[in-house]
Design a protein around this motif. Structure first.
Motif, PDB file in Angstrom:
ATOM      1  N   THR A 173      -6.112   0.028 -13.250  1.00 18.35           N
ATOM      2  CA  THR A 173      -6.017   1.318 -12.550  1.00 18.35           C
ATOM      3  C   THR A 173      -6.975   1.933 -11.244  1.00 18.35           C
ATOM      4  N   ASP A 230       1.316  -2.793   4.001  1.00 17.59           N
ATOM      5  CA  ASP A 230       2.276  -1.967   3.122  1.00 17.59           C
ATOM      6  C   ASP A 230       3.387  -1.560   3.760  1.00 17.59           C
ATOM      7  N   ASP A 273      -8.526  -1.099  -6.371  1.00 15.29           N
ATOM      8  CA  ASP A 273      -7.749  -1.176  -5.149  1.00 15.29           C
ATOM      9  C   ASP A 273      -7.035  -2.562  -4.782  1.00 15.29           C
ATOM     10  N   TRP A 274      -5.910  -2.651  -4.502  1.00 14.10           N
ATOM     11  CA  TRP A 274      -5.235  -3.925  -4.138  1.00 14.10           C
ATOM     12  C   TRP A 274      -5.938  -4.349  -2.901  1.00 14.10           C
ATOM     13  N   GLY A 275      -6.575  -3.607  -1.797  1.00 11.79           N
ATOM     14  CA  GLY A 275      -7.315  -4.082  -1.021  1.00 11.79           C
ATOM     15  C   GLY A 275      -8.566  -4.720  -0.970  1.00 11.79           C
ATOM     16  N   GLU A 276      -8.988  -4.297  -2.176  1.00 10.91           N
ATOM     17  CA  GLU A 276     -10.325  -5.298  -2.583  1.00 10.91           C
ATOM     18  C   GLU A 276     -10.041  -6.424  -3.346  1.00 10.91           C
ATOM     19  N   ASP A 312      -3.556   5.418   0.541  1.00 11.03           N
ATOM     20  CA  ASP A 312      -4.560   5.934  -0.490  1.00 11.03           C
ATOM     21  C   ASP A 312      -5.651   6.933   0.060  1.00 11.03           C
ATOM     22  N   ASP A 339      -2.355   4.592   5.876  1.00 13.73           N
ATOM     23  CA  ASP A 339      -2.463   4.228   4.567  1.00 13.73           C
ATOM     24  C   ASP A 339      -2.374   5.392   3.680  1.00 13.73           C
ATOM     25  N   LYS A 383      -3.579  -5.448 -11.937  1.00 14.12           N
ATOM     26  CA  LYS A 383      -4.772  -4.929 -11.583  1.00 14.12           C
ATOM     27  C   LYS A 383      -5.049  -3.680 -12.881  1.00 14.12           C
TER      28      LYS A 383
END
Length: 108
Positions: free
Chosen positions: A56, A97, A59-62, A108, A106, A54
């Motif tokens: 930078t 995670d 976000d992986w969550g998206e 983040d 989290d 992805k």
């Protein structure tokens, strides 16, 4: 990297980049669909692995829930990779995670 129980490529490894692969007729349709997700820069296929890279600022969550949906659809009958039985990938709600359980939240 997402590990799957269905062969996704006959080659040892295939790498597709968003900026050069969008019109590549040799890439699987599900790879094209993955590149339609904002943030996916690269898709790497191993025999039983699908690696995603992805940007930078994303976000992986998206990204991950939609990416898993695309892959599950391809592997379970709507794409060129057809499998039968139970889905072989976890539901996005099952993904956590590993540090969350240790740190209690989290990062983040």
């Amino acid at each position: 990297t997402i590990h799957v129980s269905k062969v996704v490529t006959r080659k040892s490894i295939e790498v597709f980049n968003a900026d050069t692969s969008m019109n590549d007729s040799k890439q699987p349709k599900f790879v094209e669909d993955l590149f339609r997700i904002d943030g996916i820069e690269q898709v790497t296929l191993g025999r039983y692995d699908i690696g995603l890279t992805k940007g930078t600022v994303f976000d992986w969550g998206e990204i991950l829930p939609t990416a898993l949906e695309v892959i599950n659809t391809a592997l379970n009958g709507a794409g060129e990779l057809v499998a039968t039985g139970e889905p072989i990938l976890p539901r996005p709600s099952d993904l956590r995670d590993p540090l969350d359980s240790i740190l209690g939240g989290d990062l983040d």
